[in-house]
Design an enzyme around this catalytic site. Sequence first.
Site, short mmCIF file in Angstrom:
data_model
loop_
_atom_site.label_atom_id
_atom_site.label_comp_id
_atom_site.label_asym_id
_atom_site.label_seq_id
_atom_site.Cartn_x
_atom_site.Cartn_y
_atom_site.Cartn_z
N GLU A 97 0.83 -1.32 0.07
CA GLU A 97 0.00 -0.10 0.02
C GLU A 97 0.92 1.29 0.16
OE1 GLU A 97 -3.08 0.16 -0.70
OE2 GLU A 97 -3.53 -1.76 -0.57
N CYS A 263 -18.42 -2.75 -17.92
CA CYS A 263 -18.48 -2.76 -16.34
C CYS A 263 -19.53 -3.55 -15.69
CB CYS A 263 -18.77 -1.24 -16.26
SG CYS A 263 -18.71 -0.86 -14.59
N CYS A 269 -24.95 2.20 -12.00
CA CYS A 269 -24.24 3.34 -12.34
C CYS A 269 -25.22 4.74 -12.74
CB CYS A 269 -23.27 3.33 -13.52
SG CYS A 269 -22.13 4.82 -13.69
FE1 SF4 Z 1 -19.13 1.48 -14.72
FE2 SF4 Z 1 -20.17 3.79 -14.45
FE3 SF4 Z 1 -17.60 3.90 -14.49
FE4 SF4 Z 1 -19.14 3.41 -16.68
S1 SF4 Z 1 -18.95 5.17 -15.29
S2 SF4 Z 1 -17.25 2.18 -15.92
S3 SF4 Z 1 -20.86 2.15 -16.16
S4 SF4 Z 1 -19.06 2.79 -12.90
#
Ligand code: SF4
Length: 463
Positions: A97, A263, A269
Site C-alpha cells: 500500500e 463494467c 451506475c
Molecule cells: Fe462502470 Fe459507471 Fe464507471 Fe462506466 S462510469 S465504467 S458504468 S462505474
Amino acid sequence: MSKLRAAAAGGLRRGSRRAASPAGQRRKGVSPRGGTPASAPAPPPAQHLFSDPAEIQALRGNLLAWYDKCKRDLPWRTLAATEPDADRRAYAVWVSEIMLQQTQVATVVDYYNRWMQKWPTLQALAQASLEEVNELWAGLGYYSRGKRLQEAAKKVVSELASRMPRTAEDLQKLLPGVGRYTAGAIASISYGQATGVVDGNVVRVLCRLRCIGADSSSPAVTDWLWDMANAVVDRKRPGDFNQAMMELGATVCVPKAPLCGECPVKKQCRARQRAKKELALASEKLLGKPTPVPDVEDCGVGDCPLCPPAAEPWDSSLGVTNFPRKAAKKQPRAARTATCVLERRGCHGAPEYLIVQRPSSGLLAGLWEFPSLPMAQGLQEEKQREALADYLQAWMGHPVAAAGLQFVGEVVHIFSHIHQTYVVYSLPLDGDVTWDSASSPSRWVTEEEFQTSAVSTAMKKVL
Ligand code: SF4
C-alpha cells in the site's frame, strides 16, 4: 450510525446525527436544546445515495464476481491470500500500500518483490539501515515513504512487541505514516475488518456511481465518500470488495475513456443513466420536441452540495466523465539548480563521479546527488557559473575556475509540486580532490555503483 450507513441498512432515518456531512449542512433549524427540529430536515438527495439494500447487494455481488474472474495476479495479493501469520500478512499488505501510493502497479511489482525478498518480516526491516532502504527505494519516487515505513517497523518491533495493531483505528493511531486509507486497506485485506477505503480510484468510481460532481477533493465530499464506502463494503469479504473497487477504477472505470460496456456495475451506475438520459433529451430537442419537466429526484437545479457547480453544467461531450470534478490543480513551483558532474579517472581508467549526500530531512532526504546549488530564477548564465564555481571551491579546497565548468545541457524533472530544471555542468579532473566532510558525506563512484546507489531518478537523468 451515519446517514449513509442508515441508508444502507434499509432507509434513511430522520434525525440521524452527522453534522459534517453535505446533507448535514442543510440541517439548519435544529432547536438549541436538541429537541424537535424547527422544521423537518431535508433528506439527502436520493441520487447521491445507496439507499436500497437490494441495490447494495447487487453491487457487491456483481463487483466480487467480476473481481474473482478478472483480477490481476499481483504478488501482494498472493501473500495476503496465502500467508497464515496475521502480522506477516499485515506487513506484506502495508508495504504494497505504501509503495502503491502515487506509483503505478507495473512499476511497483519489481520493487515489491525485491523488498519482500530482502526484508520478509517487520523484524528484518527494523534492522535495516536507512541507506539500504533508500538504495532499494531509488527510482520509486516520494522517498520519505520508505523512510517512514522503516521508522514505523522499528516502532512496532520496539514498542508493540512486533505485533501489528489489529484494527483500522489502531493502525492509524499507532503507526507513523499510516493514514485513514492505508489503515483501512491493511485492516480489511489482512484481518477482514468490514471497513471501506477511499483512494483516487474509489473516488472516481463512487462519484460516477452516484453522480457526485462537486469538487471531489473538498472535505465535505471526501467525508461523504468515506461514509458511502463504509456503507457499501461487503461484510463478508471486505478486503476483496475494497480491492475490487480499486481494480475497477484502475482497469475499467478509468479517468478518460471508461469501458462502461464491460463494467460489472453498469446497472448501478447513475452517471451512465444520466449520460443516456442527456443523449435522449438532446435528440428530442433536435426533433423539436418540448423539454420535459425535470424529475423530482434530479439534482443540480437548486443548491445541491454534491452536484456540479451551477457554473459548470453537464457537458455532453464528456458523458460519464462529467464525474468526478476536481478543483483546478495548483501549478508546480518552478525551480532551477546548477549541478556539476565532477569526473576523474579511477584506478582502472574507468570514469568515476563524485556524489554527495543530501540532508536527512526535506526533499529527497538522505539521497545522493552530484554537487548541486539552487539558483535564483532568471540568474544570468555567467553569474550562475560563477556561483557554482565558488560553491565547489569552498568545499573542495581546490581552486575552480568558472571558465573550466563545461555547460552540458538542462534536465527537467517534475516532482509533485516542483518543476525542477537542473542546469548541468561537467568538470573533468586530473588529480584527486576531497570534499569537505563537514558539509556532507561524499564518495567517488563508478557508473555501475552510481546506478545502484540511493540516487534519485532526476540524478540518473543528469548522468
Ligand atoms: Fe462502470 Fe459507471 Fe464507471 Fe462506466 S462510469 S465504467 S458504468 S462505474
